[in-house]
Enzyme design. Sequence first.
Site, PDB file in Angstrom:
ATOM      1  N   GLU A 260       0.948  -1.307   0.010  1.00 42.70           N
ATOM      2  CA  GLU A 260      -0.052  -0.069  -0.019  1.00 42.70           C
ATOM      3  C   GLU A 260       0.867   1.021   0.054  1.00 42.70           C
ATOM      4  OE1 GLU A 260      -3.074   0.043  -0.271  1.00 42.70           O
ATOM      5  OE2 GLU A 260      -3.784  -1.900   0.634  1.00 42.70           O
ATOM      6  N   CYS A 294      -2.714   8.421   2.638  1.00 40.04           N
ATOM      7  CA  CYS A 294      -2.372   8.253   1.255  1.00 40.04           C
ATOM      8  C   CYS A 294      -3.603   8.613   0.467  1.00 40.04           C
ATOM      9  CB  CYS A 294      -1.885   6.667   1.433  1.00 40.04           C
ATOM     10  SG  CYS A 294      -3.192   5.874   1.806  1.00 40.04           S
TER      11      CYS A 294
HETATM   12  C1  UN1 Z   1      -3.583   5.574   4.484  1.00 39.85           C
HETATM   13  O1  UN1 Z   1      -3.653   6.918   4.410  1.00 39.85           O
HETATM   14  O2  UN1 Z   1      -2.707   4.734   4.553  1.00 39.85           O
HETATM   15  O3  UN1 Z   1      -9.526   5.880   3.355  1.00 39.85           O
HETATM   16  C2  UN1 Z   1      -5.073   4.776   4.623  1.00 39.85           C
HETATM   17  C3  UN1 Z   1      -9.005   6.477   4.193  1.00 39.85           C
HETATM   18  C4  UN1 Z   1      -8.582   5.746   5.228  1.00 39.85           C
HETATM   19  C5  UN1 Z   1      -7.331   5.036   4.912  1.00 39.85           C
HETATM   20  C6  UN1 Z   1      -6.090   5.762   4.696  1.00 39.85           C
HETATM   21  N1  UN1 Z   1      -9.880   4.850   5.578  1.00 39.85           N
HETATM   22  O4  UN1 Z   1      -8.748   7.785   3.844  1.00 39.85           O
END
Ligand code: UN1
Length: 509
Positions: A260, A294
């Site tokens: 990820e 992210c």
């Molecule tokens: C991340 O930033 O690594 O969809 C995950 C989202 C959160 C997860 C982000 N549920 O923004």
Amino acid sequence: MNLSFLATLGIGKTNSGAFSGTWRKTKGETLTVRSPIDGGTIATVTMADAKDYAEVSKAAHETYLRWRELPAPKRGEYVRQIGNAFREHKEALGKLVALEAGKILQEGLGEAQECIDIADFAIGLSRQLYGLTIASERPNHSMRETWHPIGTVGIISAFNFPIAVWAWNSMLALVCGDSCLWKPSLKTPLCAIAMTKIAAQVLGKEWSALVGLVIGPDLTVGSALLDDPKVPLISATGSTRMGRIVGPRVAQRFGRSLLELGGNNAILVLEDADLDLAVRGIVFGAVGTAGQRCTTTRRLLVHESIVDDLQKRLVKAYGQCTIGNPLDKKTLIGPLVDEASAKAFDHAVASAKEQGGQVICGGTRAKVGKALKNGAYVTPTIVRCKSMLPIVREETFAPILYIVPIKTLDEAIALNNDVPQGLSSAVFTRDVRAAERFLSATGSDCGIANVNIGTSGAEIGGAFGGEKETGGGRESGSDSWKVYMRRQTSTVNWGNQLPLAQGIKFGGD
Ligand code: UN1
């Protein structure tokens, strides 16, 4: 802030950085944990070394060998109790996330809720690890697929989701019959200790080595994890740079990796969009978590006929976002995690200017009171660009939003896809044809594509992850559990002949 909640989570002034069913007497370097809020020291952690790693891995593996024999719904029962323990500690966990990662309290609580939600999901899943039955071409033969546990799952997590990412992985891994070995970000070790303590208490002496923990340097502990043949799956969340190391290294020993990595997420705003809705979605997506998800919205591809209007509204909304201590109720934007992140922000803003971008608002360090002067606070930033400048293709983990005008849906889709990353995307439109086109095979190339909501804040029920440099992994909901298991295909002959597949005659008559 009253820090007494730390004790309820089992966090002391000094803490061990390794758990193998018991907290180990670690002898590695001392890690001083500072809050991004004001740079103040929260606690220290004595880090793990390669020897601690070996012990944690051994205990996790040995416990897995027994755990896999427990029926999956029984494993689910343990996860139910862990989920309940998360519920009991939700408030304290939310505060710890705010204190250690610098998120606003609402988002810290939201992250604790994600842990509860994935535990609930995993409990149901423990009765639904379904395989297939398949029609055999041979008479009196049956074929089926069965899913079996794979072993210890290595979990590498980032500072920005210091508890949820572990929960997504570990709650599924546990019902799947696996054990876990967590290497958290060195920026958020206390969150990892707190979560491990909660789970370990529920699992008790017999099973607690299932939630192994190693807090230690990449070069010793991280390397040992990547090269450990007893860890068949590494689930790693972090930068694309990190993924480039993890992926090939794990593949080298034929391990599996679930990556990820970075995102560079765009929202398309078409001519007919509901702009009130769009503004709310964009602001949460772009400035929430101070731009450190992210899934953060980093690019806005806006129809040229509405771009000036939308930009004006955004500038107004940005002006109303309070920057400051994330524990204050009125704060919407807390600090960046550290000074290095603030420097990356400064650098991106300078590059955008150099490349011809126009800073519409923000672009500077934020003025915060004396008490917060050691935190890295920046102003949420909008940069207007005529086209996708080189800097727009990069992920900067900070609240910078680039606006690029577009003329047609086709052009917007092409620009959406014209970055190395492929995590999340969204379109705001009332036109069902445009929306469906965006979601079609010729639309967004991202793992997540939304309509009339922003790019961030995904629910746990769906598979989460993205394509291209985002790494291709999927975790959390849907059928992501399959990565945590090995698939076995079985053919059973219940007749008294031995016909071969493909009609092959091999000797005999
Ligand atoms: C991340 O930033 O690594 O969809 C995950 C989202 C959160 C997860 C982000 N549920 O923004």
